[in-house]
Motif scaffolding. Structure first.
Motif, PDB file in Angstrom:
ATOM      1  N   ARG A  24     -70.479 -63.394  88.601  1.00 34.42           N
ATOM      2  CA  ARG A  24     -70.710 -64.779  88.207  1.00 34.42           C
ATOM      3  C   ARG A  24     -70.639 -64.903  86.688  1.00 34.42           C
ATOM      4  O   ARG A  24     -71.179 -64.046  85.988  1.00 34.42           O
ATOM      5  N   PRO A  25     -70.021 -65.954  86.220  1.00 35.67           N
ATOM      6  CA  PRO A  25     -70.035 -66.197  84.772  1.00 35.67           C
ATOM      7  C   PRO A  25     -71.469 -66.331  84.275  1.00 35.67           C
ATOM      8  O   PRO A  25     -72.287 -67.011  84.896  1.00 35.67           O
ATOM      9  N   GLY A  26     -71.781 -65.675  83.183  1.00 36.08           N
ATOM     10  CA  GLY A  26     -73.143 -65.725  82.666  1.00 36.08           C
ATOM     11  C   GLY A  26     -73.418 -66.971  81.859  1.00 36.08           C
ATOM     12  O   GLY A  26     -74.560 -67.296  81.556  1.00 36.08           O
ATOM     13  N   LEU A  27     -72.373 -67.662  81.486  1.00 35.42           N
ATOM     14  CA  LEU A  27     -72.501 -68.871  80.673  1.00 35.42           C
ATOM     15  C   LEU A  27     -71.743 -70.010  81.356  1.00 35.42           C
ATOM     16  O   LEU A  27     -71.068 -69.800  82.349  1.00 35.42           O
ATOM     17  N   GLU A  28     -71.903 -71.196  80.801  1.00 31.96           N
ATOM     18  CA  GLU A  28     -71.054 -72.297  81.228  1.00 31.96           C
ATOM     19  C   GLU A  28     -70.384 -72.892  80.009  1.00 31.96           C
ATOM     20  O   GLU A  28     -70.906 -72.799  78.890  1.00 31.96           O
ATOM     21  N   LEU A  29     -69.272 -73.530  80.224  1.00 35.50           N
ATOM     22  CA  LEU A  29     -68.537 -74.122  79.105  1.00 35.50           C
ATOM     23  C   LEU A  29     -69.438 -75.056  78.296  1.00 35.50           C
ATOM     24  O   LEU A  29     -69.444 -75.018  77.065  1.00 35.50           O
ATOM     25  N   LEU A  45     -68.718 -77.278  59.667  1.00 36.67           N
ATOM     26  CA  LEU A  45     -67.641 -76.755  60.509  1.00 36.67           C
ATOM     27  C   LEU A  45     -67.313 -75.307  60.180  1.00 36.67           C
ATOM     28  O   LEU A  45     -67.013 -74.511  61.074  1.00 36.67           O
ATOM     29  N   GLU A  46     -67.326 -74.974  58.909  1.00 33.86           N
ATOM     30  CA  GLU A  46     -66.956 -73.605  58.549  1.00 33.86           C
ATOM     31  C   GLU A  46     -68.057 -72.612  58.902  1.00 33.86           C
ATOM     32  O   GLU A  46     -67.865 -71.408  58.777  1.00 33.86           O
ATOM     33  N   GLY A  47     -69.176 -73.116  59.347  1.00 34.40           N
ATOM     34  CA  GLY A  47     -70.213 -72.230  59.855  1.00 34.40           C
ATOM     35  C   GLY A  47     -69.990 -71.857  61.308  1.00 34.40           C
ATOM     36  O   GLY A  47     -70.673 -70.986  61.842  1.00 34.40           O
ATOM     37  N   VAL A  48     -69.049 -72.523  61.933  1.00 37.32           N
ATOM     38  CA  VAL A  48     -68.736 -72.228  63.338  1.00 37.32           C
ATOM     39  C   VAL A  48     -67.675 -71.150  63.389  1.00 37.32           C
ATOM     40  O   VAL A  48     -66.510 -71.382  63.089  1.00 37.32           O
ATOM     41  N   THR A  49     -68.109 -69.972  63.754  1.00 36.33           N
ATOM     42  CA  THR A  49     -67.237 -68.820  63.826  1.00 36.33           C
ATOM     43  C   THR A  49     -67.368 -68.254  65.227  1.00 36.33           C
ATOM     44  O   THR A  49     -68.428 -68.400  65.850  1.00 36.33           O
ATOM     45  N   MET A  50     -66.331 -67.648  65.711  1.00 40.27           N
ATOM     46  CA  MET A  50     -66.439 -67.081  67.033  1.00 40.27           C
ATOM     47  C   MET A  50     -67.598 -66.084  67.090  1.00 40.27           C
ATOM     48  O   MET A  50     -68.312 -66.012  68.079  1.00 40.27           O
ATOM     49  N   ALA A  54     -71.079 -66.548  69.041  1.00 41.34           N
ATOM     50  CA  ALA A  54     -71.451 -65.536  70.029  1.00 41.34           C
ATOM     51  C   ALA A  54     -72.881 -65.066  69.816  1.00 41.34           C
ATOM     52  O   ALA A  54     -73.661 -64.968  70.771  1.00 41.34           O
ATOM     53  N   SER A  55     -73.233 -64.815  68.565  1.00 42.45           N
ATOM     54  CA  SER A  55     -74.577 -64.302  68.328  1.00 42.45           C
ATOM     55  C   SER A  55     -75.612 -65.395  68.575  1.00 42.45           C
ATOM     56  O   SER A  55     -76.745 -65.112  68.956  1.00 42.45           O
ATOM     57  N   GLU A  56     -75.240 -66.632  68.342  1.00 43.92           N
ATOM     58  CA  GLU A  56     -76.122 -67.754  68.681  1.00 43.92           C
ATOM     59  C   GLU A  56     -76.417 -67.764  70.177  1.00 43.92           C
ATOM     60  O   GLU A  56     -77.528 -68.098  70.615  1.00 43.92           O
ATOM     61  N   LEU A  57     -75.428 -67.368  70.959  1.00 40.24           N
ATOM     62  CA  LEU A  57     -75.575 -67.393  72.404  1.00 40.24           C
ATOM     63  C   LEU A  57     -76.073 -66.053  72.957  1.00 40.24           C
ATOM     64  O   LEU A  57     -76.332 -65.930  74.153  1.00 40.24           O
ATOM     65  N   GLY A  58     -76.149 -65.071  72.067  1.00 38.81           N
ATOM     66  CA  GLY A  58     -76.597 -63.764  72.527  1.00 38.81           C
ATOM     67  C   GLY A  58     -75.582 -63.019  73.369  1.00 38.81           C
ATOM     68  O   GLY A  58     -75.939 -62.234  74.241  1.00 38.81           O
ATOM     69  N   VAL A  59     -74.316 -63.278  73.123  1.00 40.19           N
ATOM     70  CA  VAL A  59     -73.259 -62.552  73.834  1.00 40.19           C
ATOM     71  C   VAL A  59     -72.317 -61.924  72.818  1.00 40.19           C
ATOM     72  O   VAL A  59     -72.463 -62.136  71.617  1.00 40.19           O
ATOM     73  N   ALA A  60     -71.382 -61.151  73.314  1.00 36.30           N
ATOM     74  CA  ALA A  60     -70.399 -60.553  72.414  1.00 36.30           C
ATOM     75  C   ALA A  60     -69.315 -61.577  72.071  1.00 36.30           C
ATOM     76  O   ALA A  60     -69.075 -62.519  72.825  1.00 36.30           O
ATOM     77  N   THR A  61     -68.689 -61.356  70.946  1.00 41.87           N
ATOM     78  CA  THR A  61     -67.691 -62.329  70.480  1.00 41.87           C
ATOM     79  C   THR A  61     -66.604 -62.576  71.520  1.00 41.87           C
ATOM     80  O   THR A  61     -66.273 -63.721  71.842  1.00 41.87           O
ATOM     81  N   SER A  63     -66.548 -62.354  74.562  1.00 44.89           N
ATOM     82  CA  SER A  63     -66.937 -63.012  75.811  1.00 44.89           C
ATOM     83  C   SER A  63     -66.573 -64.494  75.793  1.00 44.89           C
ATOM     84  O   SER A  63     -66.293 -65.088  76.830  1.00 44.89           O
ATOM     85  N   LEU A  64     -66.567 -65.075  74.614  1.00 46.79           N
ATOM     86  CA  LEU A  64     -66.297 -66.507  74.511  1.00 46.79           C
ATOM     87  C   LEU A  64     -64.915 -66.860  75.040  1.00 46.79           C
ATOM     88  O   LEU A  64     -64.699 -67.963  75.543  1.00 46.79           O
ATOM     89  N   TYR A  65     -64.007 -65.918  74.932  1.00 46.95           N
ATOM     90  CA  TYR A  65     -62.635 -66.219  75.335  1.00 46.95           C
ATOM     91  C   TYR A  65     -62.475 -66.314  76.846  1.00 46.95           C
ATOM     92  O   TYR A  65     -61.398 -66.590  77.346  1.00 46.95           O
ATOM     93  N   ARG A  66     -63.551 -66.028  77.567  1.00 43.81           N
ATOM     94  CA  ARG A  66     -63.509 -66.296  79.004  1.00 43.81           C
ATOM     95  C   ARG A  66     -63.732 -67.783  79.284  1.00 43.81           C
ATOM     96  O   ARG A  66     -63.483 -68.271  80.372  1.00 43.81           O
ATOM     97  N   TYR A  67     -64.229 -68.501  78.292  1.00 41.11           N
ATOM     98  CA  TYR A  67     -64.556 -69.915  78.498  1.00 41.11           C
ATOM     99  C   TYR A  67     -63.634 -70.855  77.737  1.00 41.11           C
ATOM    100  O   TYR A  67     -63.539 -72.035  78.039  1.00 41.11           O
TER     101      TYR A  67
END
Lengths: 255, 255
Positions: A24-29, A45-50, A54-61, A63-67
């Motif tokens: 199961r996906p651990g996150l949702e879009l 905006l420039e504070g938004v980095t992959m 990722a660290s904000e969400l507690g996942v690896a960088t 991982s975001l590309y699954r969403y």
DNA sequence: CTGTATTGCATACAGTGTACGCGATACAGA
DNA sequence: TCTGTATCGCGTACACTGTATGCAATACAG
């Protein structure tokens, strides 16, 4: 009948085919996008980095590309998610409604200035953005204007809102290096006065000397905004009146 | 009297103190900026890299920092340099002049779409940008409007021009991933039709079904633009008339 | 129970902007 | 003419970006 949608659009409308196999996906879009918006609100905006996201969400960088297919796609989805709902019509006539609509448009752009940068990247495609468009068109429905005219008017109004927001933001920004340099330490009008050659910029120099660029508070002042919006709506009102005259027996009667 | 200017502003106006000692600079700011503009025209904004710019000029990357404080500063200077001269007034009345002025504004934005992205970063500060502002104010001088009103009108018009340019660009772009995905392969209206729930977007759905978003050519069409600009100018004209009524004995007579 | 699609993620890489420091240069003042 | 110094171009280094790839773990389909 439903043609294959571009991936961004599918993502915007939650039209992804749900996966049946695998973990199961651990996150949702929505979670991802929400965190990204929170990040943009806090750090720009420039504070938004992959990786920051990722660290904000507690996942690896990665991982975001699954969403999200790419960062650019993320930004497009963010832009829609960060757009609030348009104000409800509540039976208001087109003119008062569009006044409030445009003001609300400017307001949320001022609250999230990073939307100004993002707005330029793609035409309105997401549900929130399109809902704004829909409400404006709905408000204009009783005026007898054509669809194309309605769209054009909407464009004009959002243009006014975003321009106004951009200018206000540029003048009052306390962050962002160039704007800060200009808007923070030295007054805008002061700079113009120091730099302008009166012979080459006669009209502008007049305005500067008359302190038309005066205090920064002018730019947040609502009088200026109201003035401009009245201008626009006067033009629209004249158009409506003209068209009503041209067609003394309209197919659809105006209530 | 002349206060110390922010570095960007000095750079914009060529107000740098010329160096007397040390080796002669091998380049000039104008050369650097010119090459950067050429690069942006060819490869878009993301093709402008400190290293790509350096190799275009045949120098090392770090040499550029002798001419420009940062990349962001470079972009600001580029934006001004890439702005053409405003059209000459040639005795035209305010209304025909501002019509052409706004159209010319949109046109150069369409020729250099990367200016759309850059415009949001800082208020008008460079000589070219300010010349546009000056000409518009000059054209309005005989109308008896206040400076503040003139500035507001100008803002509105540039807002309209850039919004129109941004939309047209977004619809017709053949490069840029998201826009391409949307504007290139599938028609915009087609996507909307596939995605909209008619119950939730009634007015917009009507417009889509009426093919108001029809062919992409509509967006480049000038009729749309002319329509909007007339709207704006009608509003302005009404304002001028109203103010003339309020002051039956104006100090300066309108010719 | 097996096969397979899908997950999160570690590693790797090319490319970014720019801080720092160096030798070379050319003028100011002696 | 000589010397000191401000300024030049630029080589090196670094932190950081977005993302391609591959692999073990997972959980459903058959």
């Amino acid at each position: 009948m439903e043609r294959r949608l571009p991936p961004v659009v599918a993502r915007l409308w939650g039209r992804e085919i749900p996966s049946r196999r695998g973990p199961r996906p651990g996150l949702e879009l929505d979670t991802v996008v929400g965190a990204a918006v929170r990040l943009a609100d806090r750090d720009g905006l420039e504070g938004v980095t992959m990786s920051s996201l990722a660290s904000e969400l507690g996942v690896a960088t990665m991982s975001l590309y699954r969403y999200v297919g790419s960062k650019e796609e993320l930004l497009v989805v963010m832009a829609d998610a960060a757009t609030p709902e348009p104000p409800p019509i509540n039976g208001r006539a087109w003119r008062p409604y569009l006044t409030g609509w445009t003001r609300a448009n400017r307001d949320f752009l001022l609250q999230r200035p990073w939307l100004l940068t993002l707005g330029q990247h793609a035409p309105p495609l997401g549900p929130r953005t399109l809902r704004w468009l829909d409400r404006a068109l709905a408000a204009l429905e009783s005026t007898g204007l054509s669809h194309a005219e309605g769209i054009n008017i909407t464009t004009t109004l959002t243009g006014y809102a975003s321009r106004q927001a951009a200018l206000t933001h540029a003048m009052t920004a306390t962050t962002g290096t160039v704007s800060e340099e200009v808007g923070g330490l030295v007054e805008y009008g002061e700079i113009l006065g120091a730099v302008l050659d009166p012979a080459e910029f006669p009209a502008l120099d007049d305005a500067v000397r008359a302190n038309a660029f005066g205090a920064a508070e002018v730019w947040i002042d609502d009088a200026d905004f109201t003035f401009g919006i009245s201008l626009l709506l006067d033009g629209i009102e004249a158009l409506i009146a003209r068209k009503a005259d041209d067609r003394p027996t309209p197919i659809v009667a105006n209530p």
